[in-house]
Write a protein that holds these residues in place. Sequence first.
Motif, mmCIF file in Angstrom:
data_model
loop_
_atom_site.group_PDB
_atom_site.id
_atom_site.type_symbol
_atom_site.label_atom_id
_atom_site.label_comp_id
_atom_site.label_asym_id
_atom_site.label_seq_id
_atom_site.Cartn_x
_atom_site.Cartn_y
_atom_site.Cartn_z
ATOM 1 N N GLN A 217 44.950 32.844 43.831
ATOM 2 C CA GLN A 217 45.201 33.962 44.555
ATOM 3 C C GLN A 217 45.646 35.144 43.752
ATOM 4 O OE1 GLN A 217 43.804 34.245 47.667
ATOM 5 N NE2 GLN A 217 43.445 32.251 48.277
ATOM 6 N N HIS A 218 44.942 35.927 43.267
ATOM 7 C CA HIS A 218 45.358 37.058 42.362
ATOM 8 C C HIS A 218 44.272 37.813 41.638
ATOM 9 C CE1 HIS A 218 48.356 38.863 39.132
ATOM 10 N NE2 HIS A 218 47.123 38.716 38.296
ATOM 11 N N CYS A 219 44.411 39.083 41.998
ATOM 12 C CA CYS A 219 43.597 40.255 41.581
ATOM 13 C C CYS A 219 43.512 40.702 40.152
ATOM 14 C CB CYS A 219 43.688 41.464 42.459
ATOM 15 S SG CYS A 219 42.420 42.806 42.116
ATOM 16 N N GLU A 240 41.340 41.245 51.012
ATOM 17 C CA GLU A 240 41.007 39.622 51.021
ATOM 18 C C GLU A 240 40.548 39.333 49.346
ATOM 19 O OE1 GLU A 240 38.238 36.113 52.553
ATOM 20 O OE2 GLU A 240 38.016 38.330 53.478
ATOM 21 N N ILE A 241 41.178 38.487 48.834
ATOM 22 C CA ILE A 241 41.006 38.199 47.428
ATOM 23 C C ILE A 241 39.681 37.038 47.341
ATOM 24 C CG2 ILE A 241 41.744 36.833 45.415
ATOM 25 C CD1 ILE A 241 44.445 38.039 45.666
ATOM 26 N N LYS A 242 38.521 37.460 46.458
ATOM 27 C CA LYS A 242 37.512 36.654 46.430
ATOM 28 C C LYS A 242 37.665 36.091 44.959
ATOM 29 C CE LYS A 242 34.902 37.400 49.997
ATOM 30 N NZ LYS A 242 34.619 35.934 50.872
ATOM 31 N N ARG A 243 37.246 34.757 44.911
ATOM 32 C CA ARG A 243 37.296 34.195 43.670
ATOM 33 C C ARG A 243 36.030 34.090 43.094
ATOM 34 N NH1 ARG A 243 40.588 31.080 46.783
ATOM 35 N NH2 ARG A 243 38.722 29.629 47.551
ATOM 36 N N CYS A 244 35.953 33.965 41.691
ATOM 37 C CA CYS A 244 34.553 33.910 41.137
ATOM 38 C C CYS A 244 33.977 32.631 41.503
ATOM 39 C CB CYS A 244 34.998 33.989 39.646
ATOM 40 S SG CYS A 244 33.127 33.513 38.624
ATOM 41 N N GLN A 245 32.586 32.752 41.857
ATOM 42 C CA GLN A 245 31.941 31.617 42.503
ATOM 43 C C GLN A 245 31.574 30.486 41.343
ATOM 44 O OE1 GLN A 245 27.749 32.708 43.564
ATOM 45 N NE2 GLN A 245 27.562 34.744 42.302
ATOM 46 N N TYR A 246 31.679 30.983 40.010
ATOM 47 C CA TYR A 246 31.299 29.982 39.039
ATOM 48 C C TYR A 246 32.345 29.222 38.420
ATOM 49 C CZ TYR A 246 26.719 32.274 39.183
ATOM 50 O OH TYR A 246 25.802 32.817 39.485
ATOM 51 N N GLY A 251 39.852 36.501 40.148
ATOM 52 C CA GLY A 251 39.754 36.763 41.394
ATOM 53 C C GLY A 251 39.909 38.374 41.667
ATOM 54 N N THR A 252 39.580 38.917 42.932
ATOM 55 C CA THR A 252 39.459 40.429 43.072
ATOM 56 C C THR A 252 39.593 40.683 44.261
ATOM 57 O OG1 THR A 252 38.316 42.460 42.622
ATOM 58 C CG2 THR A 252 37.147 40.418 42.951
ATOM 59 N N HIS A 253 40.433 41.943 44.856
ATOM 60 C CA HIS A 253 40.401 42.258 46.045
ATOM 61 C C HIS A 253 39.069 42.901 46.358
ATOM 62 C CE1 HIS A 253 45.055 42.640 45.643
ATOM 63 N NE2 HIS A 253 44.805 41.713 46.388
#
Length: 728
Positions: A217-219, A240-246, A251-253
Amino acid sequence: VLCGRTDDCPEKYGEKRTYVEYNLTFHYYCLLMSSGIWQRGEEDEGVDGFLITDIRKEVKRAAKLKCNICKKKGASIGCVAPKCKRSYHFPCGIQRECIFQFMEDFRSYCWEHRPFQKFTDKEPRGASQCTICLDLVEHLPAYTVLKSPCCKNAWFHRECLQYQALSAGIFFFRCAVCNNKDKFQKEMLRMGIHIPERDASWELEENAYQDLLHCYQHCDVKRCLCKKGRDYNEPDSKWEIKRCQYCGSRGTHLACSSMKSWEQNWECVECRSIFAKSGRCSKRKRQASATSEKANGTTCLLEEPPPKSPRQSSGSPRNFLLQSPKICQNLSPCSHLEFPASDRVTMSLSPVMSNRNWSLRQKYLREQRREVCGILKELKVQVKTKTTRLNINTENIWSNALKGFRQRNFSPTNTIEVNFSNCKNRSKTNTSAASKHHFFQLLMLHLQNSSLFEGSYGKNLALDFQAVKENLYFEAGKMIAVSLVHGGPPPGFFSKTLFNCLVNGPENVKPVLEDVADVDVAQTIQMIKYANSLSSLQSTLQDCCEFLAAAGCLRPVTALCDKNMLVNDILIYHVIKRITLPLESFRQGLKTLGVLEKMQRHPDAFASILCHKPERLSAETVCDLFTIHSSSDVNKVEGADFWMGYLQDVESGESVVTLEDILLFATGSCYIPSIGFDPEPTIKFLRIRYPIGKRLLNCLELPITKTYQQFKNKVELTIRNTLRVEKQ
């Protein structure tokens, strides 16, 4: 009640169990190996299936038997070999090197009938490294040595294997070299290694893997737009933080990457660059991704992008990883140690620097080096008289040094003794101090030319994935710290950028183009930097889009002025962020003996020895280094004027020896250590025939002669012949 001992050593004798209600105390292994008892009950009956009545009967039976080793009663264990009537206690059997097999019928063999491992005539003799403790183990058919049944050259100490088996348990105990389990366990059980039927010790630890349950959980976007911080996460909102799908490790907001709430797929720059190089991501898709990651003119760059791209060959275009390692050449003991150094202040000045400015600069560096000398002497207080011996072969200096620094009994606070194993008939004058000086000299030169560093003048850390895997950056930092405190030479090859990263932290450093060692990368940056029109700039970016994607700098450019920020971002990635892991590991190594802490407190002082090559010896330097022992005025000491005149002749080239030769003859070192000499070098003028160099005392005894020519001839003859013999 079985062996009669009170020892409580679970590793050797098993758990010591006491049952107050039955008035029984025994070692678990003593019970298991007793010859007259069986598990007649269920696992929850008695003691793990051994009934209390059976245990009492076994104690009575053993009380009648005398141990063949200690001659005392209570020998409950007998050898299972036919016609062998030897009985013994379990601890006595261990001491006498009996074999106890913790399997099937729990058989026991005395020292005469115990099983042996087969050794063929083709087996290599000598010694190798135990892969568990890393100490040497001899290739001998001995009780204390065990050979792997699945690997030809894998040898272990019995004690090491037993400790590993107790820790790993039956599910994880396997060959430390090839990971074979079945064949390895079968042989170890036959040779008396106890493998408990339980899970590994690290699996039984409560909440040992609790950290793995946390989601990332970090941008990581370079310019995060969230006012509440990079770690703020509010589900079902733009924060909301999205994580890399791979990879899931970036992560990124949603707002920081211009993503919509319904968009589920986001990939980090590293993963995108890997797909781009493998052909799975089209050029159009890369450009679209780059466009979508730009919000309100804010570029999307990861804070710490460790490169995942494989290393390209040195001849391939856009080769932006490190070059292949250089070969470290041998250094003779008498050769002068001159390291290339980063000296951008000097390089940026006029080509013809005035003598006054040069002398002021050298004076300043000498003052800083004197300050470092005092600081290192404070750190040397930690060094104890206990010694650690390093066996070094000069032809393989790095692997020998690495092995020595990783051995179990090595401690940076121990006094280091060096023995060169490939030098036969060493001169008696070549003391331990001389060997240590020579060892650190060779080691620093190897590090300078190794694949861990890159650059021609001031060197930065290079990226070597194998070195990261083997933790070599940590070892390199540790070796440099130990060298400084134990009297080794100053490295002198750090770039200003590397030094500032170590002292001030990489986030506070701005690299320059000279820090880029890769010619292709430097050329690419120059083309971007000196583009004189927007069209030429965009054309250049089009040609190197793969490189920019890997660096996390792939972005649309709409104005010529954007090139400055782009060049800066590329430099930061290539010189600093690309080597984040090696840099942190190197910093941890430099913390040894408190060296890094002192560097951070006294940056100017340590820069004088880490970023500048040592000052070449001069007659004045050597004269000031040696103190003349005399009860009268130095100027009136007989022979002192010959000594000072001779140093002037040596400096001007009117002698067959050098100032480094004189220093080596007297102290065993051809350089002045950053910490100085201990004891301080001295000179005595005596009525002797020839000069004597007492290296243990750093004392130079010179003859008193009638003429200067006699003095010069005797000094040159002695020093030249002594060093020639040592070199041979």
